[in-house]
Scaffold this active site. Structure first.
Site, short mmCIF file in Angstrom:
data_model
loop_
_atom_site.label_atom_id
_atom_site.label_comp_id
_atom_site.label_asym_id
_atom_site.label_seq_id
_atom_site.Cartn_x
_atom_site.Cartn_y
_atom_site.Cartn_z
N THR A 88 1.00 -0.78 -0.01
CA THR A 88 0.10 0.17 -0.33
C THR A 88 0.87 1.03 -0.22
OG1 THR A 88 -0.40 -0.58 2.58
CG2 THR A 88 -2.21 -0.62 1.16
N GLU A 148 -1.32 -5.73 11.54
CA GLU A 148 0.49 -6.64 11.38
C GLU A 148 1.60 -4.79 11.93
OE1 GLU A 148 0.87 -9.08 11.23
OE2 GLU A 148 2.78 -8.52 12.42
N LEU A 150 4.21 -6.21 12.80
CA LEU A 150 5.94 -7.13 12.99
C LEU A 150 7.04 -6.17 12.63
CD1 LEU A 150 6.76 -7.71 10.07
CD2 LEU A 150 5.74 -9.43 9.99
N LYS A 201 -3.61 0.78 13.88
CA LYS A 201 -2.71 1.12 13.06
C LYS A 201 -1.65 1.54 13.00
CE LYS A 201 0.97 -0.87 10.92
NZ LYS A 201 1.99 -1.40 11.03
N LEU A 247 13.83 4.81 22.50
CA LEU A 247 13.85 6.27 22.48
C LEU A 247 15.43 6.35 22.47
CD1 LEU A 247 12.71 7.54 25.74
CD2 LEU A 247 12.16 8.05 23.85
N GLY A 254 13.16 6.14 8.95
CA GLY A 254 12.68 5.87 7.87
C GLY A 254 12.28 4.05 7.96
N CYS A 257 7.35 1.69 6.28
CA CYS A 257 6.27 1.82 6.55
C CYS A 257 6.15 3.50 7.55
CB CYS A 257 5.78 0.76 7.78
SG CYS A 257 5.87 -0.88 6.87
N1 NAD Z 1 6.85 -4.75 6.29
C1 NAD Z 1 7.27 -4.35 6.95
O1 NAD Z 1 7.42 -4.19 8.34
C2 NAD Z 1 5.43 -3.79 7.22
C3 NAD Z 1 5.03 -3.64 8.83
C4 NAD Z 1 3.39 -4.38 9.08
C5 NAD Z 1 2.81 -4.35 8.06
N2 NAD Z 1 3.33 -3.76 7.03
C6 NAD Z 1 2.31 -3.97 5.71
O2 NAD Z 1 1.82 -4.35 4.83
C7 NAD Z 1 1.94 -4.02 3.70
C8 NAD Z 1 3.27 -5.31 2.75
O3 NAD Z 1 4.39 -4.88 3.40
P1 NAD Z 1 5.65 -5.69 2.65
O4 NAD Z 1 6.64 -4.68 3.58
O5 NAD Z 1 4.81 -7.20 3.19
O6 NAD Z 1 5.18 -5.63 0.85
P2 NAD Z 1 6.42 -6.30 -0.16
O7 NAD Z 1 6.78 -5.34 -0.96
O8 NAD Z 1 7.70 -6.93 1.21
O9 NAD Z 1 5.93 -7.30 -0.65
C9 NAD Z 1 4.52 -7.33 -1.51
C10 NAD Z 1 4.50 -8.62 -2.40
O10 NAD Z 1 3.04 -8.57 -2.51
C11 NAD Z 1 2.81 -8.88 -4.08
N3 NAD Z 1 2.30 -8.36 -4.22
C12 NAD Z 1 1.26 -7.38 -5.29
N4 NAD Z 1 0.44 -7.56 -6.26
C13 NAD Z 1 -0.07 -8.38 -6.18
C14 NAD Z 1 -1.28 -9.19 -6.09
N5 NAD Z 1 -2.25 -8.57 -7.17
N6 NAD Z 1 -1.06 -11.36 -5.89
C15 NAD Z 1 -0.24 -11.56 -5.20
N7 NAD Z 1 0.65 -10.74 -4.99
C16 NAD Z 1 1.07 -9.54 -5.12
C17 NAD Z 1 4.27 -8.32 -4.57
O11 NAD Z 1 4.75 -9.11 -5.65
C18 NAD Z 1 5.18 -8.26 -3.01
O12 NAD Z 1 5.63 -9.50 -3.36
C19 NAD Z 1 1.97 -3.16 3.27
O13 NAD Z 1 0.74 -2.52 3.68
C20 NAD Z 1 2.67 -2.77 4.53
O14 NAD Z 1 2.34 -1.27 4.71
C21 NAD Z 1 4.53 -3.86 6.89
#
Ligand code: NAD
Length: 424
Positions: A88, A148, A150, A201, A247, A254, A257
């Site tokens: 997103t 999530e 994590l 979130k 802290l 950065g 997220c």
């Molecule tokens: N990275 C973090 O630490 C974290 C923590 C909490 C929440 N989030 C949230 O979780 C979400 C995902 O983040 P991320 O870091 O895992 O993203 P990412 O970019 O690492 O992974 C996303 C994956 O989704 C795949 N994808 C995209 N469209 C697709 C579709 N239509 N069908 C199947 N696969 C598809 C992409 O190819 C990619 O492999 C975001 O909204 C992010 O804000 C991330």
């Protein structure tokens, strides 16, 4: 009881979710549109650096409870629960871009079993549950929000030992069915409405960003008044209402997220008629922090870095991850390059040139002939580098430690001009 689950998206969140749910006994198929990524996962390769993830994926594949496929259409039939873990990113106007969510939902809609539950794990603004419902076009399927929390670098641990599980659902029966997936985790499970879950979130990430900007602002005050920010933070943190966590002064926040989620919350508030000035300030302080660290490096060599050689330790946005998205380290290195500096970087997780930044093979060779070393990511291994060899390699012995990582008295004994953040 074991459930049949599909996870859409195999990034940091999706792959961790799939592997952890399989380790908890569920039958999980993970789906991605990235053909290469799926092929790598099927050949046993883990595309990201995440502690403990390789072992879980291996065990999951061996047990037959974890598999990887391309295309949601093949994966979704027969699955009781379908997680959406797609990106997103920040849209042009600052709001979250929901196009990946919508297209994934449109794709799975026709293939979902009757009464399946779609679980949104991506970070999405209030109202996104409705967006998913509309895209699915399935009146018999409940959509539940399950944000999530994590942290990259400890994703597996955080998924299996969460501080809380938040479920946002209009349909109580769906929430209870979903909560059953997490039996075995010792964490409070909180059930609320979707808007509150989605806000939890964003507010959590914004609060964490606020803590970092706050401590960086306090560090600036410490520098001005001659206090030591490490002691100030320790003294503050003994107060249980404040705590020691999150802290630590540094080069700014950065990652994939905080920047987008902070801006998205400012935008969500604005659209709802509230001017979130506090959060705008938090973002401004962060932008200033990038500049403050850049300035410190330039000042360390006398105010002009044009053509001067700079060593940078750290490229990833934090330690124990290979993720460089919106990394403060990259932001600062680019500012140094723009000012004319010739930067040679080293990072334990990055092996090749990235975004126009040259990458050395090890920490000491990055320092060869450098006039200043700047430490930008808090990798533990930087604490154990032979600083005598670093001193030998450098043209002049200067360090700007933007993570307050090194023991300043021992490096000063080696003749280094050492500056940290918020302390002299
Ligand atoms: N990275 C973090 O630490 C974290 C923590 C909490 C929440 N989030 C949230 O979780 C979400 C995902 O983040 P991320 O870091 O895992 O993203 P990412 O970019 O690492 O992974 C996303 C994956 O989704 C795949 N994808 C995209 N469209 C697709 C579709 N239509 N069908 C199947 N696969 C598809 C992409 O190819 C990619 O492999 C975001 O909204 C992010 O804000 C991330």
């Amino acid at each position: 009881m074991a459930s049949k689950i599909a996870v859409i998206g195999t990034g940091y969140v999706g792959l961790t979710t799939g592997a952890c749910l399989a380790s908890m006994g569920h039958d999980v198929v993970c789906v991605d549109v990235d053909v290469d990524k799926v092929a790598r996962l099927n050949s046993g390769e883990i595309p990201i650096l995440e502690d403990g993830l390789d072992r879980l994926v291996l065990e999951g594949r061996r047990s037959g409870r974890l598999s990887f496929v391309v295309g949601a259409a093949a994966a979704v039939p027969g699955r009781e629960f379908v997680y959406l873990c797609v990106p997103t990113p920040q849209g042009d106007d600052g709001s979250a871009d929901l196009s990946y969510i919508e297209s994934a939902a449109r794709e799975i809609g026709p293939h979902l079993d009757r009464e399946a539950i779609v679980i949104n794990k991506s970070t999405v603004p209030v109202g996104s549950t409705r967006v998913v419902e509309r895209a699915l076009q399935r009146g018999d399927v409940a959509v539940v929000s399950n944000p999530e929390f994590l942290r990259e670098g400890s994703a597996v641990h955080d998924f299996l030992h969460p501080d809380r599980v938040v479920i946002g659902a209009a349909d109580q029966a769906a929430a209870i069915r979903m909560a059953g997936l997490y039996i075995g985790l010792t964490a409070p499970i909180m059930v609320t409405d979707p808007a509150s879950a989605e806000t939890i979130k964003y507010a959590s990430n914004a609060f964490l960003a606020t803590k970092i900007s706050f401590v960086n602002a306090v560090a600036a005050v410490c520098e001005a008044v001659g206090a030591d920010v490490n002691d100030v933070v320790l003294g503050m943190g003994y107060d249980k209402r404040i705590g020691q966590e999150f802290l630590r002064p540094g080069p700014g926040w950065g990652g994939s997220c905080f920047p987008k989620d902070t801006i998205a919350l400012i935008r969500i508030a604005e659209d709802a008629g509230y001017d979130f000035r506090l959060l705008k300030g938090v973002k401004d302080v962060n932008d200033e922090q990038f500049e403050r660290v850049t300035r410190k490096v330039i000042d360390a060599v006398g105010g002009d870095i044009s053509g001067r050689r700079i060593a940078a330790w750290g490229i990833t946005f934090k330690a124990r991850t290979d993720d460089t998205r919106m990394s403060p380290a990259i932001e600062i290195i680019k500012r140094l390059q723009t000012a004319g500096g010739e930067v040679m970087a080293y990072d334990p997780a990055i092996r090749a040139e990235i975004e126009g930044i040259s990458v050395a093979e090890d920490a000491i060779s990055a320092c060869q002939d450098a006039e200043v070393l700047v430490i930008l990511t808090e990798w533990d291994e930087f604490k154990w580098v032979d600083m005598e060899a670093v001193a030998e390699a450098m043209a002049t012995r200067r360090i700007v430690d933007a993570r307050n990582l090194l023991d300043r008295s021992s490096v000063r004994q080696l003749g280094f001009d050492y500056q940290g953040i918020g302390r002299s």
